[in-house]
Design a protein around this motif. Structure first.
Motif: not given
Length: 174
Positions: A122-127, A129-145
Motif C-alpha cells: 500500500e505504501d508503494m502504491l501510494e508513492i 500515485k504521488t508521482a502520477g502512476i496508478d498501479l493495481s496491486n497485481s501490477e505491483l506484485s508482478a514487478l516485485l516477483r
C-alpha cells in the motif's frame, strides 16, 4: 536508466549525505573513497549536443557504477536501515546477487528499497500515485516477483523514475 542516474536520484530522494553513502557502500562490501563517490554522482553532459574537448574530458571523469556496485550499495542500504541479519548456521555468509543483467536492475531496485524502508504494498502504491502512476496491486506484485515466475513483469525505467520522484515527495517533505 543508467545505474549512476539511479544512485543520484535515490540519494536526492532520501537526502543521503556523502559520509552515509560511503558507509552504505562499505556495509555492502565495496570500498569507495569520497572522490570515487563524487565521480559516480556526476551527471553526464547531454550527448546530443556538439561538445568541446573540455566537456568530453568531464564525461571521462565520471566513475561508472556497474551492476555489482549498485546491488552492493542496495544491500548495504538494507543493512544501514534495518541492521545486520543474523545468519543461520547452514546458510552461507555471502549473499547471492539478484541482478543478472541490465533488464533486471529496476525490479531488484524496487524490491530492495521496499525491504530497506519497510514499505508495504500500500505504501508503494501510494508513492507511485504521488508521482502520477496508478498501479493495481497485481501490477505491483508482478514487478516485485522473481524473474522466471509465471506473472513476472520487467519494470521499465518510467516506473523507477516515478517511484523515485514519489519517494522524494514523501521523504523530503518531512
Amino acid at each position: 536508466m543508467e545505474n549512476n542516474d539511479i544512485l543520484i536520484r535515490f540519494r536526492y530522494a532520501l537526502d543521503i549525505k556523502d559520509v552515509d553513502m560511503i558507509k552504505i557502500f562499505k556495509l555492502g562490501g565495496v570500498t569507495v573513497t569520497r572522490e570515487e563517490l563524487q565521480k559516480m554522482l556526476l551527471k553526464p553532459k547531454d550527448s546530443g549536443t556538439i561538445g568541446s574537448a573540455q566537456e568530453k574530458s568531464a564525461d571521462e571523469n565520471i566513475n561508472q557504477c556497474d551492476l555489482h556496485t549498485l546491488e552492493s550499495f542496495m544491500n548495504g542500504f538494507i543493512i544501514f536501515k534495518r541492521g545486520k541479519q543474523e545468519s543461520k548456521p547452514e546458510e552461507s555468509e555471502k549473499q547471492a546477487f539478484m541482478i543478472k543483467d541490465s533488464r533486471t536492475v529496476n525490479n531488484v531496485f524496487l524490491k530492495k528499497v521496499k525491504i530497506a524502508l519497510s514499505l508495504t504494498s500500500e505504501d508503494m502504491l501510494e508513492i507511485f500515485k504521488t508521482a502520477g502512476i496508478d498501479l493495481s496491486n497485481s501490477e505491483l506484485s508482478a514487478l516485485l516477483r522473481r524473474e522466471g515466475q509465471r506473472n513476472y513483469r520487467v519494470c521499465g525505467d518510467r516506473y523507477v523514475k516515478c517511484f523515485l520522484k514519489g519517494l522524494a515527495a514523501r521523504y523530503r517533505e518531512r
